[in-house]
Enzyme design. Sequence first.
Site, PDB file in Angstrom:
ATOM      1  N   GLU A  57       0.829  -1.196   0.000  1.00  0.00           N
ATOM      2  CA  GLU A  57       0.000   0.000   0.000  1.00  0.00           C
ATOM      3  C   GLU A  57       0.870   1.256   0.000  1.00  0.00           C
ATOM      4  OE1 GLU A  57      -3.225  -2.525   2.647  1.00  0.00           O
ATOM      5  OE2 GLU A  57      -2.173  -0.813   3.549  1.00  0.00           O
ATOM      6  N   ALA A  87      -5.755  -4.151   0.820  1.00  0.00           N
ATOM      7  CA  ALA A  87      -6.266  -5.516   0.990  1.00  0.00           C
ATOM      8  C   ALA A  87      -5.092  -6.421   1.360  1.00  0.00           C
ATOM      9  CB  ALA A  87      -6.947  -5.990  -0.286  1.00  0.00           C
ATOM     10  N   GLU A  88      -4.841  -6.541   2.644  1.00  0.00           N
ATOM     11  CA  GLU A  88      -3.646  -7.256   3.099  1.00  0.00           C
ATOM     12  C   GLU A  88      -3.676  -8.740   2.750  1.00  0.00           C
ATOM     13  OE1 GLU A  88      -3.854  -3.426   5.010  1.00  0.00           O
ATOM     14  OE2 GLU A  88      -5.321  -5.062   4.933  1.00  0.00           O
ATOM     15  N   GLN A 110       1.536  -2.241   5.669  1.00  0.00           N
ATOM     16  CA  GLN A 110       1.833  -0.849   6.004  1.00  0.00           C
ATOM     17  C   GLN A 110       2.082  -0.605   7.489  1.00  0.00           C
ATOM     18  OE1 GLN A 110      -1.145   2.515   5.390  1.00  0.00           O
ATOM     19  NE2 GLN A 110       0.173   2.745   3.589  1.00  0.00           N
ATOM     20  N   PHE A 111       1.303  -1.254   8.358  1.00  0.00           N
ATOM     21  CA  PHE A 111       1.500  -1.173   9.807  1.00  0.00           C
ATOM     22  C   PHE A 111       1.244  -2.535  10.426  1.00  0.00           C
ATOM     23  CE2 PHE A 111       0.954   3.388   9.138  1.00  0.00           C
ATOM     24  CZ  PHE A 111       1.851   3.931  10.049  1.00  0.00           C
ATOM     25  N   ASP A 112       1.835  -2.737  11.590  1.00  0.00           N
ATOM     26  CA  ASP A 112       1.719  -4.015  12.293  1.00  0.00           C
ATOM     27  C   ASP A 112       0.280  -4.474  12.479  1.00  0.00           C
ATOM     28  OD1 ASP A 112       1.176  -1.955  14.235  1.00  0.00           O
ATOM     29  OD2 ASP A 112       3.303  -1.992  14.737  1.00  0.00           O
ATOM     30  N   GLY A 113      -0.606  -3.568  12.899  1.00  0.00           N
ATOM     31  CA  GLY A 113      -1.990  -3.935  13.142  1.00  0.00           C
ATOM     32  C   GLY A 113      -2.756  -4.291  11.892  1.00  0.00           C
ATOM     33  N   TYR A 116      -3.280  -8.442  10.531  1.00  0.00           N
ATOM     34  CA  TYR A 116      -4.265  -9.436  10.948  1.00  0.00           C
ATOM     35  C   TYR A 116      -5.192  -9.878   9.812  1.00  0.00           C
ATOM     36  CZ  TYR A 116      -2.561  -7.840  15.483  1.00  0.00           C
ATOM     37  OH  TYR A 116      -1.749  -7.504  16.545  1.00  0.00           O
ATOM     38  N   PRO A 117      -5.630  -9.003   8.911  1.00  0.00           N
ATOM     39  CA  PRO A 117      -6.431  -9.495   7.785  1.00  0.00           C
ATOM     40  C   PRO A 117      -5.671 -10.481   6.889  1.00  0.00           C
ATOM     41  CG  PRO A 117      -6.723  -7.131   8.030  1.00  0.00           C
ATOM     42  CD  PRO A 117      -5.607  -7.524   8.940  1.00  0.00           C
ATOM     43  N   HIS A 157      -1.604   0.792  15.067  1.00  0.00           N
ATOM     44  CA  HIS A 157      -0.345   1.218  14.466  1.00  0.00           C
ATOM     45  C   HIS A 157       0.862   0.967  15.368  1.00  0.00           C
ATOM     46  CE1 HIS A 157      -3.288   3.285  12.013  1.00  0.00           C
ATOM     47  NE2 HIS A 157      -2.353   3.637  11.157  1.00  0.00           N
TER      48      HIS A 157
END
Length: 354
Positions: A57, A87-88, A110-113, A116-117, A157
């Site tokens: 992203e 869309a991870e 893009q970020f750690d959180g 999860y997807p 984040h």
Amino acid sequence: MTQIIERPAMSGGDDPEPIRPLLTDLPAVTSLTMAAAINRAMHDAMAADERVLIFGEDVATLGGVFRVTEGLAETFGEQRCFDTPLAEAAIIGVAVGLAMRGFVPVPEIQFDGFSYPAFDQIVSHLAKYRMRTRGAVNMAVTVRIPSFGGIGAVEHHSESTETYWAHTAGLKVVVPSTPSDAYWLLRHAIAAPDPVIYLEPKRRYWEREAIDLTAPAPPIGRAAIRRPGDDVTVVTYGGLVGTALHAAELAARQHGWGIEVVDLRSLNPLDFDTVATSIAKTGRAVVMHEGPRTLGFGAELAARISEELFYDLEAPVLRATGFDTPYPPARLEKVWLPGVDRLMDCIERTLRRP
């Protein structure tokens, strides 16, 4: 199953014009921030192997949220560094498919959180595909994830996801703490035939040091002694290595204590031999990590130390960690994160025990 290594033709024919790198040549030893070191590692890997692809992203047009991928799309073209939808799961699914076709994908979450997807794709396919095919198909995918807290970010984040990945067989998990390690661990990761989760401590993106671009750092699976000492072993990784070094300096100056700081660098595979050698010398251990205390990486490490090094220990293994709560708003971040004070408390407690 046979790995397909032929790649589709590039637009404009199979023989595009030679790429003229936009990034300047650097001397063998140069001073770089961690963000710049990661950028340079991707640039050098792409220059060395045309199969290496960077995507995620905003990584191309924007150069990434932290500008870590800046200049790569301009240097290597939009077919080798490109943006994806938000869309991870699709990002990792595409990486798995590209690896099956012989490419070497380096996707960014893009970020750690936001990882999860993508959990199902990582755990069910990325981690298992090489074993599923009995080694016939390499899964040379390096998933870059800016990770951990310390930057005053909003929810999702500042997550500590390392325990999920370290618990997933088939994944290598690395966490650099210095610009030099950031460069070389990423080069090692991209060269590996196995999937690697590469967690970047974003609070250290702007720290700078001299890097020797010609002398490879120790490989994945090797820990490093960042400061020698004889009284207590502190085992940590990523952004907290700097915190541990500050605490060790304070302990030496105020109390004369010798704190040995072990930087794991690699959580899986784990260099337990270096940890064991240090604890055999000091007899005391404190494990430090950002994530919640319960079932964090420190719990596994403390259990293994207690099981295998019981007769070397002069005191129980202690843990300096985050709290068992969701990551807090930015105004409470400094209270939540383990810092010098929390680590010094553990050091004092373990030294007071007979």
